[in-house]
Scaffold this motif. Structure first.
Motif: not given
Ligand SMILES: [Mn+2]
Length: 329
Positions: A10-15, A138-143, A147-150, A186-189
């Protein structure tokens, strides 16, 4: 069995920015990827993952950082690829990864105009000033590795075994070994997916934790003996430069100490200040629980970072008697 296809997170970054970034990358002839000064596993993992994926896609990539990656990163394939002699005119696209502020890029001191060129800024720090021409912040993401994964999935670039290892390294580090509140489902997934793709969690934990020298134990012993714990359970450590000299240690030997300090029972946050040879004091703030915004505290001292992990630097020195005191210049 549930569907095993993990190719569409599920993409949460600015597409929109992600699509523009891909257009820019595809048309670039020479790309520089910059990691922040005093590099950590997230900026190194993100850099090497992006480098590997884009190189496999036929692009010309070079990785840069003003400082060499720490020893904890040296088990990674390609960790020796970093260069320091950055010449912006040789590149038609610059990408910074995990640089939470302009000063973190560090090369702008020498080349103040680099933000005027094609510049993709990929980061997750709240302090980021959106200094790129394209900003995937993306300040909502862990790392940054998350972001690179997405991004790799969005750009339909394969996450190969080496890339899975780079990304898990950053993800694992920036979540404090999956202990910090940014460890989302999501991080654990993602971590699970990366291990399935071949990431070596055993080598990652070994590199991060089984790396203490005898000197480092002695240094930490001396520091821990003198920590202060407030009535609220917050721990503080101050390390004058002479402690490092005595144990023939560099500031990298202090890595992990703030996380350790936050193990104090009931602690809302922990703070460590250490004096560098140059008369610079580096401060590091960590919280594993409690509703505190440490980025505000760091900002009030001229620094920045995240709510739960932030830092600052001051000019001055630490004196020991009668209590730990910072003498600002
Ligand atoms: Mn990071």
């Amino acid at each position: 069995m549930a569907d095993q296809n993990h190719n569409s997170p599920a993409f949460t970054i600015d597409l929109d920015q992600a699509a523009q970034a891909w257009e820019s990358i595809k048309s670039a002839k020479q790309i520089a990827i910059i990691s922040h000064r005093h590099p950590d596993p997230d900026t190194v993992g993100a850099n090497l993952a992006l480098r590997s994926a884009l190189t496999k896609a036929g692009l010309q990539i070079q990785s840069f950082c003003v400082d060499a990656p720490p020893e904890t990163c040296q088990f990674l394939e390609e960790s020796a690829c970093y260069q320091k002699n950055f010449q912006p005119e040789n590149f038609d696209l610059i990408i910074s990864v995990d640089c939470g502020g302009i000063e973190q890029v560090a090369f702008q001191k020498q080349f103040p105009d680099i933000f005027k060129s094609n510049f993709i800024n990929i980061d997750h720090h709240a302090s980021n000033q959106l200094f790129g021409t394209i900003n995937i912040v993306q300040t909502n993401l862990s790392s940054t590795c998350e972001i690179i994964y997405q991004l790799l999935h969005f750009w339909e670039l394969p996450v190969t075994t080496d890339i899975s290892n780079y990304l898990l390294f950053g993800l694992y580090y920036d979540t404090g070994s999956f202990m910090h509140p940014n460890t989302t489902p999501t991080v654990l997934e993602i971590a699970s997916d990366l291990v399935r793709l071949g990431a070596r969690l055993d080598l990652i934990t070994k590199s991060l934790f089984q790396n203490f020298t005898e000197n480092k134990f002695h240094l930490w012993g001396q520091i821990l003996e003198k920590i202060k714990v407030t009535a609220e359970g917050n721990a503080a450590a101050a390390i004058p430069h002479q402690d490092l000299v005595k144990h023939q240690a560099g500031s990298e030997e202090l890595s992990g100490l703030t996380n350790y300090l936050s193990m104090v029972k009931g602690s809302k946050f922990a703070v460590m200040v250490s004096e560098e040879e140059t008369g610079q004091i580096r401060g590091s703030l960590r919280s594993v629980s409690g509703d505190v915004d440490l980025s505000k505290l760091a900002q009030s001292l001229g620094g920045g970072g995240h709510r739960k992990a932030s830092g600052f630097s001051l000019e001055g020195k630490i004196t020991e008697h009668p209590f730990w005191t910072i003498q600002q210049n």
